[in-house]
Motif scaffolding. Structure first.
Motif, PDB file in Angstrom:
ATOM      1  N   ILE A  70       0.801  -1.216  -0.040  1.00 47.69           N
ATOM      2  CA  ILE A  70       0.001   0.070   0.027  1.00 47.69           C
ATOM      3  C   ILE A  70       0.940   1.283  -0.086  1.00 47.69           C
ATOM      4  O   ILE A  70       1.536   1.390   1.052  1.00 47.69           O
ATOM      5  CB  ILE A  70      -0.823   0.024   1.260  1.00 47.69           C
ATOM      6  N   TRP A  71       0.911   2.062  -0.919  1.00 46.16           N
ATOM      7  CA  TRP A  71       1.786   3.298  -1.028  1.00 46.16           C
ATOM      8  C   TRP A  71       0.838   4.343  -1.531  1.00 46.16           C
ATOM      9  O   TRP A  71      -0.345   4.273  -2.101  1.00 46.16           O
ATOM     10  CB  TRP A  71       2.587   2.844  -2.250  1.00 46.16           C
ATOM     11  N   ALA A  72       0.988   5.691  -0.885  1.00 43.50           N
ATOM     12  CA  ALA A  72       0.492   6.829  -0.873  1.00 43.50           C
ATOM     13  C   ALA A  72       1.543   7.881  -0.920  1.00 43.50           C
ATOM     14  O   ALA A  72       2.628   7.740  -0.426  1.00 43.50           O
ATOM     15  CB  ALA A  72      -0.745   7.199   0.066  1.00 43.50           C
ATOM     16  N   GLY A  73       1.178   9.357  -1.237  1.00 44.95           N
ATOM     17  CA  GLY A  73       1.907  10.252  -1.081  1.00 44.95           C
ATOM     18  C   GLY A  73       1.448  11.629  -0.589  1.00 44.95           C
ATOM     19  O   GLY A  73       0.163  11.661  -0.776  1.00 44.95           O
ATOM     20  N   PHE A  74       2.232  12.611  -0.177  1.00 42.59           N
ATOM     21  CA  PHE A  74       1.830  13.868   0.222  1.00 42.59           C
ATOM     22  C   PHE A  74       2.486  14.803  -0.193  1.00 42.59           C
ATOM     23  O   PHE A  74       3.769  14.599  -0.504  1.00 42.59           O
ATOM     24  CB  PHE A  74       1.511  13.823   1.577  1.00 42.59           C
ATOM     25  N   ARG A  75       2.198  16.002   0.092  1.00 40.89           N
ATOM     26  CA  ARG A  75       2.839  17.297  -0.323  1.00 40.89           C
ATOM     27  C   ARG A  75       3.356  16.989  -1.721  1.00 40.89           C
ATOM     28  O   ARG A  75       4.785  17.159  -2.038  1.00 40.89           O
ATOM     29  CB  ARG A  75       3.953  17.532   0.323  1.00 40.89           C
ATOM     30  N   GLY A  86       4.321   4.177   2.838  1.00 38.07           N
ATOM     31  CA  GLY A  86       4.023   2.903   2.432  1.00 38.07           C
ATOM     32  C   GLY A  86       3.881   1.852   3.549  1.00 38.07           C
ATOM     33  O   GLY A  86       4.497   1.873   4.476  1.00 38.07           O
ATOM     34  N   ILE A  87       2.784   0.759   3.231  1.00 39.31           N
ATOM     35  CA  ILE A  87       2.970  -0.448   4.201  1.00 39.31           C
ATOM     36  C   ILE A  87       3.374  -1.495   3.247  1.00 39.31           C
ATOM     37  O   ILE A  87       2.497  -1.765   2.281  1.00 39.31           O
ATOM     38  CB  ILE A  87       1.588  -0.642   4.705  1.00 39.31           C
ATOM     39  N   LYS A  88       4.097  -2.138   3.689  1.00 43.06           N
ATOM     40  CA  LYS A  88       4.745  -3.322   2.854  1.00 43.06           C
ATOM     41  C   LYS A  88       4.915  -4.673   3.568  1.00 43.06           C
ATOM     42  O   LYS A  88       5.197  -4.715   4.907  1.00 43.06           O
ATOM     43  CB  LYS A  88       6.196  -3.021   2.602  1.00 43.06           C
ATOM     44  N   GLY A 166       0.521   3.560  -6.604  1.00 42.94           N
ATOM     45  CA  GLY A 166       1.941   3.620  -7.159  1.00 42.94           C
ATOM     46  C   GLY A 166       2.622   2.112  -6.913  1.00 42.94           C
ATOM     47  O   GLY A 166       3.729   1.952  -7.186  1.00 42.94           O
ATOM     48  N   SER A 167       1.662   1.317  -6.325  1.00 43.60           N
ATOM     49  CA  SER A 167       2.500  -0.003  -6.105  1.00 43.60           C
ATOM     50  C   SER A 167       2.441  -1.001  -7.315  1.00 43.60           C
ATOM     51  O   SER A 167       1.648  -0.756  -8.527  1.00 43.60           O
ATOM     52  CB  SER A 167       1.608  -0.693  -5.083  1.00 43.60           C
ATOM     53  N   TRP A 168       3.001  -1.981  -7.431  1.00 40.81           N
ATOM     54  CA  TRP A 168       3.092  -2.735  -8.466  1.00 40.81           C
ATOM     55  C   TRP A 168       2.088  -3.954  -8.523  1.00 40.81           C
ATOM     56  O   TRP A 168       1.732  -4.774  -9.301  1.00 40.81           O
ATOM     57  CB  TRP A 168       4.576  -3.631  -8.870  1.00 40.81           C
TER      58      TRP A 168
END
Length: 500
Positions: A70-75, A86-88, A166-168
């Motif tokens: 699980i991937w996310a972004g900010f700013r 991310g949570i991997k 953004g994750s594969w």
């Protein structure tokens, strides 16, 4: 539903499949059945001018996914300058935080263990607060953040909205919320991070429960020739900082209801093997990473939740009660220790029965005449730091130091360097100066006359036998030795002879 609140507040439950998405990447990001799905690309949300805000969302990997990513972004200032969280799940179960930057300004900020294995198909909630240079990452409505760091280079990604994906691995997102924060939102908010650690009260409850379950060992009967009983498992344990009185520690009459319980074999401090992983420069110091970091962290958790303070434990007392049958009388008894680190004194029913110095060598203690039918007490005093130990000048030290003797000789004029070599065995492998009964322990009961060792030397034209027979009694004994060699494939005898 998509909604915009005052001053940049934003909500999206992805119920409108016709919502136009701003995406980055060559993969696919789309809204289906009330959720956002993303693979190999990400979608951008919120006001690009936002600086300080809190955002949250739910996410999961499909049930048939190989692992959770699980991937996310900010700013999200642009595709080059932004933060990523991310949570991997998989080989390493961790939360990651980093800042991506243009022309080599990427910076790894933090990684923290999840301490659970994320399951595909299960929803996880992520919340991130960013205000000024401080970033906090929360998981599953927890009140204390998993990550709480200050990015001294936050000016490299000063503002921007939120990205999801953004994750594969195909990832499903829902219930995105963005709430602006005041510039002083973190004023008076102490810096802390989630730690799975028992309180003092919980530790005492745990100690009482473990002590109540402790039952000692019992040998029900003696077999013909040889009997072994494992002494592994629960031992009573008391750090010397809680009990300095040797007489009380070794006495069977001492009440041990307030003792702790320790598993044998194990160290009483974390196993810091050199394979624990790399270290890399991060904004808040050095962060460890590597394939065995999960094991490294599990070792930390194991020791943090002991019912005593392992950091203050330089020496400790181990106790094991054992109940023996009447027919051990006239038998030879030995306590066998595969390894104890570093100095061990063994007491049987209050009497010193043997001592050993070393970390890897096995040793035995003659318990004949000391262990009696009925209830017995075995006590082992273990010293963690070999410096200043009385046995430091004994012959046993030669074996203990043999692997680094050459290095010690080379440093003989440098007392400090020499001492460091001699007290770090094996050199550069174990850290934190490990201590404890860390290999199996057993009681061996045999006849006084027994075969101590057998050595078979095969050759092309046969084999030669060497037997060591030991008489542990006070009287002379006569004996005979016979040999039978059996074919393993069909069970037929290949050779039989009366040797003596």
């Amino acid at each position: 539903m998509l909604s915009f609140g005052a001053q940049g507040a934003y909500k999206n439950d992805f119920s409108n499949s016709k919502t136009k998405l701003e995406t980055v990447g060559r993969g696919e990001t789309k809204i289906v059945n009330g959720s956002l799905f993303s693979k190999d690309s990400y979608a951008c949300f919120g006001d690009p001018s936002l600086k300080n805000y809190s955002f949250s969302f739910r996410a999961r990997a499909p049930k048939d996914a190989e692992q959770v990513q699980i991937w996310a972004g900010f700013r999200n200032n642009n595709r080059f300058d932004r933060y990523v969280v991310g949570i991997k799940g998989g080989l390493l179960d961790q939360i990651y935080l980093m800042r991506l930057g243009y022309m080599g300004t990427d910076e790894f900020l933090a990684t923290r263990p999840l301490r659970f294995h994320p399951e595909a198909g299960q929803w996880y909630k992520v919340k991130v607060d960013v205000c000024g240079s401080r970033i906090r990452v929360f998981l599953n409505d927890e009140k204390i953040p998993r990550i709480d760091v200050v990015d001294t280079n936050s000016s490299l990604a000063p503002s921007g909205g939120v990205t999801l994906g953004g994750s594969w691995i195909n990832t499903e997102f829902d219930d995105l919320e963005i709430t602006p924060l005041a510039d002083n939102a973190f004023d008076g908010v102490k810096k802390e991070e989630f730690v799975r650690k028992l309180t003092d009260e919980q530790k005492e409850q745990k100690r009482k429960a473990e002590r109540a379950k402790y039952a000692g060992k019992k040998l029900a009967q003696i077999n013909e020739g040889r009997t072994e009983i494992s002494l592994d498992g629960d031992w009573l344990f008391m750090p010397e900082y809680e009990l300095k009185d040797k007489a009380k520690a070794i006495s069977a009459s001492t009440d041990d209801k307030n003792w702790h319980v320790m598993q044998v074999p194990s160290f009483w401090n974390p196993i810091r093997i050199w394979l624990h992983g790399e270290t890399m420069k991060a904004a808040n110091g050095h962060e460890a990473k590597g394939v065995s970091d999960r094991y490294y962290q599990s070792e930390s958790d194991r020791c943090e939740n002991y019912t005593f303070n392992y950091r203050s434990t330089g020496a400790a007392w181990y106790r094991q009660w054992i109940d023996l049958p009447k027919d051990i009388e006239g038998k030879h008894l030995e306590l066998h220790f595969d390894a104890v680190s570093k100095v061990a004194d063994v007491y049987i029913n209050g009497e010193l029965a043997g001592s050993h110095v070393g970390m890897f060598g096995e040793f035995s203690v003659n318990a004949t005449g000391k262990l009696k039918p009925g209830k017995n007490l075995i006590v082992v005093n273990v010293i963690r730091d070999i410096k200043g130990a009385a046995a430091q000048t004994s012959d046993a030290m030669e074996n203990y130091y043999s692997s680094v003797r050459k290095e010690a000789e080379e440093n003989k004029d440098d007392k400090q360097a020499n001492q460091e070599v001699l007290t770090d065995i094996p050199h550069c492998f174990y850290g934190d100066n490990p201590a404890g009964i860390w290999q199996p322990v057993k009681l061996v009961v045999t006849d006084n006359l027994k075969i101590q060792d057998a050595f078979i030397k095969p050759a092309l034209d046969g084999a030669s036998f060497e037997l060591t027979v030991k008489n542990n009694s006070q009287k002379k004994r006569t004996f005979g030795v016979s040999a039978d060699i059996i074919d393993h494939s069909d069970g037929k005898p290949l050779f039989s002879a009366q040797v003596l």
